[in-house]
Design an enzyme around this catalytic site. Structure first.
Site, short mmCIF file in Angstrom:
data_model
loop_
_atom_site.label_atom_id
_atom_site.label_comp_id
_atom_site.label_asym_id
_atom_site.label_seq_id
_atom_site.Cartn_x
_atom_site.Cartn_y
_atom_site.Cartn_z
N ASP A 95 -14.94 38.03 -11.19
CA ASP A 95 -13.57 38.50 -10.96
C ASP A 95 -12.96 38.90 -12.29
O ASP A 95 -13.66 38.96 -13.31
CB ASP A 95 -12.73 37.43 -10.25
N HIS A 140 -11.22 43.83 -8.97
CA HIS A 140 -11.50 42.49 -9.51
C HIS A 140 -12.65 42.55 -10.52
O HIS A 140 -13.55 41.72 -10.51
CB HIS A 140 -11.84 41.53 -8.37
N GLU A 180 -8.52 44.55 -2.14
CA GLU A 180 -7.45 44.63 -3.14
C GLU A 180 -7.77 45.57 -4.29
O GLU A 180 -7.50 45.27 -5.47
CB GLU A 180 -7.13 43.22 -3.67
#
Length: 544
Positions: free
Chosen positions: A196, A259, A323
């Site tokens: 991440d 990420h 995301e």
């Protein structure tokens, strides 16, 4: 914990356990799906002459687990004697039991009998035996076990917890400790979020900078967490082997295309060109992505996926896909715009399709299947009844609050397997009670109480044919604010017990009031084992 609080806690448990733990079903979590209890008070009594009988060719681990359970509760040490016919604890691998994780456990005048078709399932049955002894405290103290017959198998094949050492690293010993606790409650998958913005936590030998640069965000800090550290491939094999003995499969997650600050810190040229020279601070920089139009991204990830596929026996690799900050990256990238024109796209979000077509090709070539988070908003091209951009062989995970019903509908229509991790029930990084450790409620997360976690029906009450593609459940523990193993288990338990029952037990076997009573012997046993838990005072009746 001060002396007064400790005294109150002890008094609460003493009251709860004495008043509820009175038979051999009083601590069963998850609740088995078929139980026949003795109504005559008949018992089998263990003593120094009790023997273990087994047909397992390689029985060392499960026999050691059985001995641990008996020694812990009864201070006895039965030995193997395959010639014994009575006063036995019988462990039988039975090929006539066809279904995975299907076992029988019976107690009669001759002894205790466990049958299953694999050592992993026998381990599950031993956890049930452990809970029988935990719950029936009076008989257990007398070395007695009441007669019972249990025929049990799970509602869902996939029962997972996700941990997040990418955000705060967990040493190998802590991961093993966590596996020990989840195995008590028959979870069988541990998804490890390995990459991440905060760190790259798995050794990739073909690209050593990933861990040389991407695994440390505090200069000169410890490499055993919480900010620095990674698993060598040898350490990960150790974790995988440890988990496998306990019927737990390790599933790796490498998050793309967003990420991705950790990999971009090591290899900046894998991002969009206009961002190459920007500073990448692990744990501080966000909203950077891999460039969809960079050919080297796909060759590097081909190497990564090959090593991951070789290292992890699981058939799955989780690839994230959530995301993604498309407006801040692909929408401003000249190469990405050229790629859009070549493909006839009108939105940069459509680049997710060729991006994952390339990545999924590597996954398939290496004999694996992909899992992705199910996005139904503007991250991927907008999903609807007729256009669903995910390839059919990808398993999806529903997670965003309130979008689960739509995700169930679309995955069924487009023939995807679906895992259930709806945030309103399964996100265990959310606070457990209003005001509970508010200093860690760092981004306004909603509260998910123990009862709210228990209310999860993974099938959402749908007719059988409309939920047949749902393959399991997953509790998630995103670790932005979870810095060590004690905080991790505190956020996990007891809510994970509720998710365990949602994944294992049929709806007709589930009842909140009954679960609430079965909970306390299990919590007490966790505390005795050194596990940090949150004691749910709010569900105890007449506690004032």
């Amino acid at each position: 914990m001060n002396i007064k609080v400790l005294f109150v806690t002890a008094a609460l448990f003493a009251t709860a356990i004495v008043s509820t733990a009175q038979d051999n079903t009083s601590a069963l979590i998850p609740m088995p799906n078929h139980i026949v209890k003795s109504n005559k008070g008949e018992v089998f009594t263990l003593n120094t002459r009790t023997s273990i009988k087994t047909n397992l060719p390689d029985s060392a681990f499960v026999i050691s687990e059985l001995k641990r359970i008996i020694a812990r509760h009864m201070q006895l040490s039965p030995q193997i004697d395959n010639s014994a016919r009575k006063n036995i604890i019988e462990i039988i691998k039975d090929s006539c039991i066809k279904e995975e994780e299907h076992y029988t456990l019976s107690v009669d005048k001759k002894g205790i009998h466990i049958k299953a078709n694999s050592e992993g399932t026998i381990f599950l049955a031993l956890q049930t035996l452990d809970q029988i002894l935990i719950g029936d405290i009076h008989n257990t103290a007398l070395h007695k076990v009441e007669h019972v017959f249990i025929d049990d198998k799970p509602r869902y094949a996939h029962r997972a917890i996700m941990i997040d050492p990418a955000r705060h690293f967990l040493p190998v010993s802590d991961v093993k400790f966590f596996i020990d606790q989840m195995a008590r409650f028959k979870f069988n998958k541990l998804q490890i979020h390995l990459t991440d913005d905060q760190g790259w936590r798995i050794e990739i030998k073909s690209h050593p900078k990933l861990t040389e640069i991407g695994a440390s965000r505090v200069p000169n800090g410890s490499n055993q967490g919480p900010d620095n550290g990674y698993y060598t491939q040898e350490q990960m094999r150790e974790i995988i082997e440890y988990a496998d003995k306990r019927n737990v499969e390790i599933i790796p997650e490498i998050d793309i295309p967003g990420h991705s600050v950790a990999i971009l810190a090591a290899y900046p040229h894998l991002g969009c060109e206009f961002r190459h020279n920007e500073t990448k601070n692990l744990g501080k920089t966000t909203n950077m992505m891999l460039c969809a139009a960079c050919d080297e991204v796909y060759s590097v990830y081909d190497d990564i996926i090959r090593e991951i596929a070789t290292l992890f026996p699981s058939e799955y690799i989780h690839l994230g896909g959530d995301e993604a900050a498309i407006k801040e990256n692909w929408a401003k990238c000249d190469k990405c715009h050229n790629m859009m024109e070549r493909n006839g796209y009108t939105s940069p979000s459509q680049l997710m399709i060729p991006f994952f077509n390339n990545i999924l090709s590597s996954v398939r070539t290496n004999g694996k299947k992909a899992i992705l988070w199910c996005e139904l908003d503007n991250i991927w091209p907008p999903a609807n009844e007729y256009l669903f951009p995910y390839p059919e062989d990808v398993t999806l995970v529903t997670w965003r609050n309130a979008l689960t019903p739509k995700c169930i509908e679309l995955t069924r229509k487009h023939k995807h397997q679906l895992l259930m991790a709806p945030g309103e029930h399964t996100y265990l990084d959310y606070p457990q009670y209003p005001g509970d450790l508010p200093e860690f409620n760092n981004w306004g997360m909603p509260v998910t109480t123990l009862e709210q976690a228990y209310r999860l029906d993974p099938g959402y009450g749908l007719p059988k044919e409309e939920q047949s593609h749902i393959n399991g459940v997953m509790a998630t523990l995103w670790a932005e604010a979870i810095k060590d193993i004690n905080r991790l288990t505190y956020m996990t338990y007891p809510r994970a017990m509720a998710i365990a029952e949602a994944g294992w037990s049929q709806m007709e076997q589930r009842d909140w009031e009954n679960f609430r009573l079965r909970l306390f012997p299990c919590i007490y046993e966790l505390i005795k084992s050194g596990v940090s838990v949150r004691v749910p005072f709010e569900i105890v009746e007449n506690r004032h």
